[in-house]
Design an enzyme around this catalytic site. Sequence first.
Site, PDB file in Angstrom:
ATOM      1  NE  ARG A 250      -6.325  -2.129   1.653  1.00  0.00           N
ATOM      2  CZ  ARG A 250      -7.138  -1.302   2.167  1.00  0.00           C
ATOM      3  NH1 ARG A 250      -7.826  -0.602   1.157  1.00  0.00           N
ATOM      4  NH2 ARG A 250      -7.512  -1.209   3.392  1.00  0.00           N
TER       5      ARG A 250
ATOM      6  CD  GLN B 126      -1.201  -0.342   3.648  1.00  0.00           C
ATOM      7  OE1 GLN B 126      -1.477   0.883   4.480  1.00  0.00           O
ATOM      8  NE2 GLN B 126      -1.694  -1.364   3.960  1.00  0.00           N
TER       9      GLN B 126
ATOM     10  CG  HIS C  47      -0.697   6.097   3.479  1.00  0.00           C
ATOM     11  ND1 HIS C  47      -1.630   5.139   3.533  1.00  0.00           N
ATOM     12  CD2 HIS C  47       0.476   5.497   3.984  1.00  0.00           C
ATOM     13  CE1 HIS C  47      -1.211   4.232   4.549  1.00  0.00           C
ATOM     14  NE2 HIS C  47      -0.173   4.521   4.895  1.00  0.00           N
TER      15      HIS C  47
ATOM     16  CG  HIS D   6       4.196   1.110   3.446  1.00  0.00           C
ATOM     17  ND1 HIS D   6       3.583   2.252   2.752  1.00  0.00           N
ATOM     18  CD2 HIS D   6       3.330   0.779   4.393  1.00  0.00           C
ATOM     19  CE1 HIS D   6       2.444   2.792   3.517  1.00  0.00           C
ATOM     20  NE2 HIS D   6       2.440   1.735   4.498  1.00  0.00           N
TER      21      HIS D   6
ATOM     22  CD  GLU E 244       1.395   4.311   8.073  1.00  0.00           C
ATOM     23  OE1 GLU E 244       0.310   4.692   8.126  1.00  0.00           O
ATOM     24  OE2 GLU E 244       1.855   3.353   7.719  1.00  0.00           O
TER      25      GLU E 244
END
EC number: 5.3.1.8
Length: 408
Positions: free
Chosen positions: A283, A97, A99, A264, A134
């Site tokens: 994804r 996935q 972001h 990642h 993140e």
Amino acid sequence: MHLLRGAVRTYAWGSRTAIAEFTGRPSPTAHPEAELWFGAHPGDPAMLKTDDGERSLIDALRDDPEGQLGAAVCARFGETLPFLVKVLAADEPLSLQAHPSAEQAAEGFERENKLQIPVSAPNRNYRDPSHKPELIVALDQFEALAGFRPVPRTIELMRALAVTDLDPFVHLLSGQPDAGGLRAVFTTWITAPQPDLDVLVPAVIDGAINYMRSGKSEFANEAKTVLELGERYPGDAGVLASLLLNRITLEPGEGIYLPAGNLHAYINGVGVEVMANSDNVLRGGLTPKHVDVPELLRVLDFTPAADVVVRSEVVEDGIESLYPTPAPEFAVSVLRIDGDRIGHEIDAPTRHDGPQILLCTEGSTVVHAKGGTVTLQKGSAAWVSADDGPIRLAATEPTTLFRSTVGI
């Protein structure tokens, strides 16, 4: 200041033991527990333990935003907590996935709203208008794929596997050893017809088997990853994509920062994860969930990265170690109480006047704040509102606290 009851999320890739044992509950559990959320996400807010019973952190923020968050945080991010803290436990690989950036998220959210795709629909890409940087920090040995490996090293890996079907891609990368070459190879694989994948993926798996049988060790982790992913997701393009990504083993205390566009997949382990308060995930495979290939290709950053591991930097008299990240929504540090500090009250460094979430991962400490006193033990967490800080700590044994605040 109040103790927090985190929200347990059950996913198939989770662990029946790790989170239960971390929080001192019986194990194994009836279902795999994948994540423990400490935050104010609408999907699963944490609960404040008050004298009048439990209360949602979201409700507390709504009723007194400036007291809970501070005027400066409200001015920057509105009346919502901009970060989310999780304990993540992976017994099986998560999906491949990435972001989106803040701009991509805002545009995608508006676009899907205009198309009238329900926010809860399985084919929805953007469930909110925010980006999702993140940081994951390992609590035990943690295995992951993160970021595109420098091309020369990827060529060495492909040649070591000695798979004839990979030769065209070795030639392509040799002639274009940069982000453009990586984009071309990844795009070819992720858009390949299933009959083509049904030939190439087994060939790569056979190459990994032969490599392991040869006794060579240089690319043993990469070969093992191919075998593990191939067993769980036969014929999936994500198995091939793993050849292009950095295969990382984090030791306890080491982390990975994942900015927008970083492809990642977490493979195995337990860690503390802190992120912007968003649920936007695109994804690319290794999952039965929705995969939107064109949208994924639009957001991916193919720039190779040699070293993606983040290590904490000691600040403030050795009490606090800070993980350097550029995210404005969060800052993550570790407070360690040991040696001659045990048995004494210690002032925690004051980073700013915003809110804090304290998560104890080792030991036990009493936390003193303006609004009261709580005792944190391994697996427990506390909410410290902006009105409650600063804090003092008093531990009777070696103790480690993860502290999450708003970025400066």
